[in-house]
Design a protein around this motif. Structure first.
Motif, PDB file in Angstrom:
ATOM      1  N   SER A  93       0.803  -1.388   0.107  1.00 56.49           N
ATOM      2  CA  SER A  93       0.174  -0.202   0.160  1.00 56.49           C
ATOM      3  C   SER A  93       0.709   1.130   0.146  1.00 56.49           C
ATOM      4  N   ALA A  94       1.954   1.235   0.830  1.00 58.00           N
ATOM      5  CA  ALA A  94       2.842   2.188   0.710  1.00 58.00           C
ATOM      6  C   ALA A  94       3.438   2.577  -0.627  1.00 58.00           C
ATOM      7  N   PHE A  95       3.847   1.480  -1.212  1.00 57.67           N
ATOM      8  CA  PHE A  95       4.457   1.499  -2.361  1.00 57.67           C
ATOM      9  C   PHE A  95       3.672   2.180  -3.546  1.00 57.67           C
ATOM     10  N   GLU A  96       2.375   1.588  -3.672  1.00 53.03           N
ATOM     11  CA  GLU A  96       1.409   2.102  -4.377  1.00 53.03           C
ATOM     12  C   GLU A  96       1.077   3.390  -4.475  1.00 53.03           C
ATOM     13  N   ARG A  97       0.926   4.058  -2.976  1.00 50.82           N
ATOM     14  CA  ARG A  97       0.753   5.506  -3.016  1.00 50.82           C
ATOM     15  C   ARG A  97       2.058   6.369  -3.505  1.00 50.82           C
ATOM     16  N   ALA A  98       3.136   5.694  -3.017  1.00 51.65           N
ATOM     17  CA  ALA A  98       4.467   6.483  -3.618  1.00 51.65           C
ATOM     18  C   ALA A  98       4.730   6.457  -5.186  1.00 51.65           C
ATOM     19  N   GLU A  99       4.393   5.273  -5.768  1.00 49.66           N
ATOM     20  CA  GLU A  99       4.498   4.995  -7.241  1.00 49.66           C
ATOM     21  C   GLU A  99       3.610   6.267  -7.814  1.00 49.66           C
ATOM     22  N   ALA A 100       2.375   6.142  -7.431  1.00 53.74           N
ATOM     23  CA  ALA A 100       1.437   7.197  -7.963  1.00 53.74           C
ATOM     24  C   ALA A 100       2.109   8.551  -7.947  1.00 53.74           C
ATOM     25  N   VAL A 101       2.722   8.922  -6.962  1.00 48.23           N
ATOM     26  CA  VAL A 101       3.721  10.475  -6.666  1.00 48.23           C
ATOM     27  C   VAL A 101       4.819  10.415  -7.666  1.00 48.23           C
ATOM     28  N   VAL A 102       5.594   9.232  -7.766  1.00 45.91           N
ATOM     29  CA  VAL A 102       6.646   9.337  -8.552  1.00 45.91           C
ATOM     30  C   VAL A 102       6.171   9.383  -9.818  1.00 45.91           C
ATOM     31  N   ARG A 103       5.290   8.725 -10.508  1.00 49.30           N
ATOM     32  CA  ARG A 103       4.891   8.486 -11.713  1.00 49.30           C
ATOM     33  C   ARG A 103       4.434   9.947 -12.193  1.00 49.30           C
ATOM     34  N   ALA A 104       3.751  10.801 -11.333  1.00 49.86           N
ATOM     35  CA  ALA A 104       3.462  12.116 -11.704  1.00 49.86           C
ATOM     36  C   ALA A 104       4.519  13.128 -11.776  1.00 49.86           C
ATOM     37  N   ILE A 105       5.889  12.850 -11.246  1.00 52.33           N
ATOM     38  CA  ILE A 105       6.792  13.870 -11.341  1.00 52.33           C
ATOM     39  C   ILE A 105       7.193  14.273 -12.668  1.00 52.33           C
ATOM     40  N   ASP A 106       7.363  15.844 -12.824  1.00 54.69           N
ATOM     41  CA  ASP A 106       7.772  16.210 -14.063  1.00 54.69           C
ATOM     42  C   ASP A 106       9.303  16.264 -13.847  1.00 54.69           C
ATOM     43  N   PRO A 107      10.164  15.679 -14.751  1.00 53.89           N
ATOM     44  CA  PRO A 107      11.481  15.713 -14.596  1.00 53.89           C
ATOM     45  C   PRO A 107      12.289  17.022 -14.707  1.00 53.89           C
ATOM     46  N   ALA A 108      11.624  18.011 -15.102  1.00 54.86           N
ATOM     47  CA  ALA A 108      12.166  19.396 -14.789  1.00 54.86           C
ATOM     48  C   ALA A 108      12.202  19.832 -13.633  1.00 54.86           C
ATOM     49  N   THR A 109      11.414  19.041 -12.796  1.00 54.78           N
ATOM     50  CA  THR A 109      11.484  19.438 -11.202  1.00 54.78           C
ATOM     51  C   THR A 109      12.308  18.769 -10.399  1.00 54.78           C
ATOM     52  N   LEU A 110      13.369  17.958 -10.676  1.00 52.36           N
ATOM     53  CA  LEU A 110      14.060  17.127 -10.269  1.00 52.36           C
ATOM     54  C   LEU A 110      15.213  17.875  -9.294  1.00 52.36           C
ATOM     55  N   ARG A 111      15.388  18.885  -9.638  1.00 55.46           N
ATOM     56  CA  ARG A 111      16.528  19.959  -9.031  1.00 55.46           C
ATOM     57  C   ARG A 111      15.881  21.011  -8.256  1.00 55.46           C
ATOM     58  N   ASP A 112      14.546  20.710  -8.057  1.00 59.04           N
ATOM     59  CA  ASP A 112      13.543  21.514  -7.095  1.00 59.04           C
ATOM     60  C   ASP A 112      13.992  21.377  -5.718  1.00 59.04           C
ATOM     61  N   ALA A 113      13.801  22.423  -4.913  1.00 58.22           N
ATOM     62  CA  ALA A 113      14.260  22.053  -3.497  1.00 58.22           C
ATOM     63  C   ALA A 113      13.224  21.547  -2.664  1.00 58.22           C
ATOM     64  N   ARG A 114      13.488  20.930  -1.797  1.00 67.87           N
ATOM     65  CA  ARG A 114      12.659  20.228  -0.740  1.00 67.87           C
ATOM     66  C   ARG A 114      13.149  20.344   0.577  1.00 67.87           C
ATOM     67  N   LEU A 115      12.380  20.452   1.829  1.00 67.25           N
ATOM     68  CA  LEU A 115      12.812  20.319   2.956  1.00 67.25           C
ATOM     69  C   LEU A 115      12.404  19.151   3.727  1.00 67.25           C
ATOM     70  N   VAL A 116      13.394  18.630   4.623  1.00 67.55           N
ATOM     71  CA  VAL A 116      13.045  17.229   5.374  1.00 67.55           C
ATOM     72  C   VAL A 116      13.081  17.663   6.665  1.00 67.55           C
ATOM     73  N   GLY A 117      12.232  16.756   7.511  1.00 63.25           N
ATOM     74  CA  GLY A 117      12.452  16.826   8.868  1.00 63.25           C
ATOM     75  C   GLY A 117      11.754  17.968   9.609  1.00 63.25           C
ATOM     76  N   ARG A 118      11.972  17.852  11.136  1.00 53.35           N
ATOM     77  CA  ARG A 118      11.615  18.735  11.976  1.00 53.35           C
ATOM     78  C   ARG A 118      12.666  20.253  11.911  1.00 53.35           C
ATOM     79  N   LYS A 119      13.700  19.887  11.504  1.00 55.55           N
ATOM     80  CA  LYS A 119      14.821  20.669  11.028  1.00 55.55           C
ATOM     81  C   LYS A 119      14.837  21.513   9.751  1.00 55.55           C
ATOM     82  N   ARG A 120      14.016  20.687   8.875  1.00 54.39           N
ATOM     83  CA  ARG A 120      13.737  21.286   7.606  1.00 54.39           C
ATOM     84  C   ARG A 120      15.172  21.540   6.721  1.00 54.39           C
ATOM     85  N   LEU A 121      15.599  20.306   6.760  1.00 54.93           N
ATOM     86  CA  LEU A 121      17.065  20.279   6.128  1.00 54.93           C
ATOM     87  C   LEU A 121      16.769  20.168   4.646  1.00 54.93           C
ATOM     88  N   PRO A 122      17.701  20.954   3.962  1.00 55.95           N
ATOM     89  CA  PRO A 122      17.602  20.898   2.354  1.00 55.95           C
ATOM     90  C   PRO A 122      18.084  20.023   1.670  1.00 55.95           C
TER      91      PRO A 122
END
Length: 158
Positions: A93-122
């Protein structure tokens, strides 16, 4: 012998730069189903196999939330006791949810910034995808090692 997922050819409709995470999920499904076959609830949880399976599922959900710029639910990795079948369903179930997100990613956004965790690490979209794949495989390897140890112990081997 069936070839490993990454050697089965391109995934239709998926950019080759995002496909590796999908290959990692397929490999994880297949390996965990194979190496946990016949293990009891006690063996799964007494050896940490169950922990690794549940951790893969729940960490995948958390990391995908960061990819989508959401704050994930901070679920622990749960109480022990789930059966192999329940763990495989949770993982799938977790993989199916993740796969839907991954399949929808525009490759042009691969360099886009994201923040992770409570510390919001880049990091970046591709950084998160890479980590999701390698983190999944790291814990699959640990689960396989633990499962093999159970089988070797049951046979009285080293």
């Amino acid at each position: 012998m069936v070839e490993e997922p990454w050697l089965r050819g391109p995934i239709e409709g998926v950019d080759p730069l995002t496909a590796p995470v999908l290959y990692a999920f397929t490999q994880a499904r297949e390996d965990l189903a194979r190496y946990t076959e016949g293990l009891t609830v006690e063996q799964l949880w007494g050896s940490a196999v169950g922990f690794h399976m549940r951790h893969i599922a729940r960490s995948t959900d958390r990391l995908i939330a960061y990819l989508e710029r959401r704050m994930p639910e901070q679920l622990g990795d749960g109480d022990p006791g789930a059966t192999r079948e329940e763990l495989l369903v949770e993982l799938n179930s977790a993989f199916e949810r993740a796969e839907a997100v991954v399949r929808a990613i525009d490759p042009a956004t691969l360099r886009d910034a994201r923040l992770v965790g409570r510390k919001r690490l880049p990091t970046t979209v591709i950084g998160l995808l890479t980590h999701i794949a390698e983190h999944t495989q790291r814990h699959v390897g640990q689960a396989i090692t633990a499962a093999k140890s159970i089988r070797d112990g049951a046979r009285g081997g080293n």
